[in-house]
Design a protein around this motif. Structure first.
Motif, PDB file in Angstrom:
ATOM      1  N   TRP A  29       0.872  -1.177   0.000  1.00  0.00           N
ATOM      2  CA  TRP A  29       0.000   0.000   0.000  1.00  0.00           C
ATOM      3  C   TRP A  29       0.909   1.227   0.000  1.00  0.00           C
ATOM      4  O   TRP A  29       1.488   1.583   1.010  1.00  0.00           O
ATOM      5  N   ASN A  30       1.063   1.864  -1.165  1.00  0.00           N
ATOM      6  CA  ASN A  30       2.048   2.926  -1.300  1.00  0.00           C
ATOM      7  C   ASN A  30       1.396   4.301  -1.464  1.00  0.00           C
ATOM      8  O   ASN A  30       0.162   4.426  -1.474  1.00  0.00           O
ATOM      9  N   ALA A 190      -0.014  -2.270  -5.911  1.00  0.00           N
ATOM     10  CA  ALA A 190       1.265  -1.558  -5.905  1.00  0.00           C
ATOM     11  C   ALA A 190       2.082  -1.869  -7.148  1.00  0.00           C
ATOM     12  O   ALA A 190       2.702  -0.977  -7.739  1.00  0.00           O
TER      13      ALA A 190
END
Length: 206
Positions: A29-30, A190
């Protein structure tokens, strides 16, 4: 119910994960995914926003790009200590230690409610979604990010033994049962081959 859909086990898990969470989180989760999700909320300056399961404050940091009235809640003191290092205890963000399924706020308190990477640990996710609807104002946006079900049957069995994974059909069921009428799901990732996130953007009924 998965192994980590137990509040005591989840707290113990994050006692250790908190030490490396910010280093491994971008692989799943960026910032790009977070900022894309935030763009779907249409936040405005001055909005009062609640971050449910705020953890180390990754989502909180993104919300602060839009408004200064931000409130973060988490059950893990170890995760929150990392957030305190970033924002202070009572400076840029108002923090609360609490339970997503029993939010310590009055009805119709927030202009928007956000939760990323938290629902998978809730023993009763529908109850948590109902609480988020309760504390949000009518017409407010509620956004929830959770882990999308793996495609492989074997991977699904392993995933389900650990925590809550769900697909769009299951998300439909949970949000409808929690009293939402309007919502849409987005799949985020991602990188190719990495775990997928299912992000639901819902509107609190007027």
């Amino acid at each position: 119910m998965g192994l980590l859909e137990d509040k005591a086990r989840a707290r113990t898990f994050y006692r250790y994960l908190s030490k490396i969470y910010d280093r491994i989180n971008p692989f799943i989760w960026n910032e790009r995914m977070r900022d894309e999700a935030l763009s779907w909320m249409d936040l405005e300056a001055g909005d009062r926003v609640l971050d449910v399961g705020c953890g180390t404050g990754f989502g909180t940091e993104g919300i602060l790009q839009y408004t200064d009235d931000v409130h973060g809640l988490d059950q893990s003191v170890h995760q929150m200590e990392r957030a305190f290092e970033k924002f202070g205890k009572h400076d840029r963000v108002n923090f609360y230690r609490g339970d997503a399924e029993r939010l310590p706020f009055a009805d119709d308190t927030f202009d928007a409610v956000w939760s990323s990477g938290s629902i998978e640990y809730w023993p009763h996710p529908v109850a948590g979604l109902q609480e988020m609807r309760r504390v949000a104002k009518p017409g407010a946006t509620v956004l929830v990010v959770g882990p999308d079900h793996p495609n492989s049957r074997i991977a699904r069995r392993i995933a389900d033994a650990i925590m809550l994974f769900y697909d769009a059909d299951e998300a439909d069921r949970m949000f409808r049962q929690a009293g939402y009428e309007e919502f849409e799901h987005h799949i985020q990732q991602a990188s190719p081959g990495s775990p997928r996130a299912i992000t639901t953007v819902a509107t609190v009924p007027e």
